[in-house]
Design an enzyme around this catalytic site. Structure first.
Site, PDB file in Angstrom:
ATOM      1  N   THR A  33       5.004   9.166  21.120  1.00 45.78           N
ATOM      2  CA  THR A  33       5.970  10.462  20.048  1.00 45.78           C
ATOM      3  C   THR A  33       4.928  10.863  20.205  1.00 45.78           C
ATOM      4  OG1 THR A  33       4.841   9.268  18.182  1.00 45.78           O
ATOM      5  CG2 THR A  33       6.165   7.712  18.734  1.00 45.78           C
ATOM      6  N   ALA A  68       0.972   8.148  18.046  1.00 49.34           N
ATOM      7  CA  ALA A  68       1.101   7.931  16.507  1.00 49.34           C
ATOM      8  C   ALA A  68       0.666   9.478  16.246  1.00 49.34           C
ATOM      9  CB  ALA A  68       1.155   7.377  15.971  1.00 49.34           C
ATOM     10  N   VAL A  89      -3.804   6.440  18.331  1.00 43.68           N
ATOM     11  CA  VAL A  89      -3.977   8.016  17.467  1.00 43.68           C
ATOM     12  C   VAL A  89      -4.059   8.991  18.207  1.00 43.68           C
ATOM     13  CG1 VAL A  89      -4.954   9.335  15.547  1.00 43.68           C
ATOM     14  CG2 VAL A  89      -4.785   6.658  15.417  1.00 43.68           C
ATOM     15  N   LYS A  90      -2.664   9.669  18.433  1.00 45.22           N
ATOM     16  CA  LYS A  90      -2.823  11.097  19.189  1.00 45.22           C
ATOM     17  C   LYS A  90      -3.641  12.145  18.859  1.00 45.22           C
ATOM     18  CE  LYS A  90       0.536  12.133  22.150  1.00 45.22           C
ATOM     19  NZ  LYS A  90       1.757  12.188  23.152  1.00 45.22           N
ATOM     20  N   LEU A  91      -4.458  12.872  19.539  1.00 44.97           N
ATOM     21  CA  LEU A  91      -5.268  13.959  19.264  1.00 44.97           C
ATOM     22  C   LEU A  91      -5.149  15.116  20.040  1.00 44.97           C
ATOM     23  CD1 LEU A  91      -8.864  12.439  18.403  1.00 44.97           C
ATOM     24  CD2 LEU A  91      -7.081  13.255  16.326  1.00 44.97           C
TER      25      LEU A  91
END
Ligand code: G3P
Length: 215
Positions: free
Chosen positions: A27, A57, A83-85
């Site tokens: 997402t 996310a 975790v998307k960074l």
């Protein structure tokens, strides 16, 4: 190659999970905003419950401390959360700390091989080159993907290459030929992966001939 779906829509996720096609979900803030006024954390938890696989996310802070606070909260939602960074300097700082803390990461908005090399050195779980957006500006996205694959193989990096911003089935084939570990695919493209007119025509003929036997 693993297939992820690039959407935050629960119905689409359930549908493709039911078909046995899904290994995970990605997402981003734009995809989340399409779902209206949802509770972000509750929504991510719901996606994790459905897919039972990696769910990316994304953080929205632009400083590393803010990103880390968000990352820790997101990671606590479910063991499936990745975790998307963003791949910027502050994102790299946050990545180093996430790696130390065992938080899974997906480094997003990658457009060139050096970004991919750096995030692999710092221990990213996934790297997301945005292929369609490179094609949009007339750059050869597959050459970029190929170079990332070569660099990762040269050094046995364990970071998984997640081919993103895929726009059509041929992108998926090209990414698979190059050896991307994952393709994240929008629902409309995912629905077309099995399509071929000769399959439909062939089936129609088989069934028509079968009726003749019965007659
Ligand atoms: O996973 C990244 C993807 O959502 C970006 O796709 O089509 O907006 O370039 P697009």
């Amino acid at each position: 190659m693993q297939f992820f779906i690039d959407t935050a829509n629960l119905e689409e996720i359930r549908k493709f999970k039911g078909l046995g096609l899904l290994d995970g979900v990605t997402t981003n803030p734009s995809l989340m905003s399409k779902e209206g006024k949802v509770d972000f954390h509750a929504h991510i938890r719901q996606i994790c419950d459905i897919v039972q696989g990696p769910v990316s996310a994304e953080v929205v802070s632009t400083d590393s401390e803010g990103m880390l606070t968000e990352a820790r909260t997101l990671a606590r939602l479910s063991p499936h959360v990745v975790v998307k960074l963003p791949t910027i300097q502050e994102g790299i700082k946050a990545l180093a700390q996430c790696t130390k803390e065992g938080i899974k990461t997906n480094m997003t908005l990658v457009f060139q091989p050096l970004q991919a090399l750096i995030v692999a050195k710092i221990g990213a779980t996934y790297v997301s080159p945005f292929l369609g957006r490179l094609d949009d500006i007339g750059q050869d996205s597959m050459e970029v993907l190929q170079t990332i694959r070569e660099i990762y193989d040269n050094y046995d990096f364990r970071t998984k290459i997640l081919a993103a911003s895929l726009r059509h089935p041929l992108h998926v084939v090209q990414a698979a030929r190059i050896g991307a570990d994952v393709a994240t695919i929008p629902p409309s493209t995912l629905a077309r992966l099995l399509d071929h007119p000769l399959t439909d025509i062939g089936l129609e003929r088989f069934l028509a001939d079968w009726k003749k036997i019965k007659a």
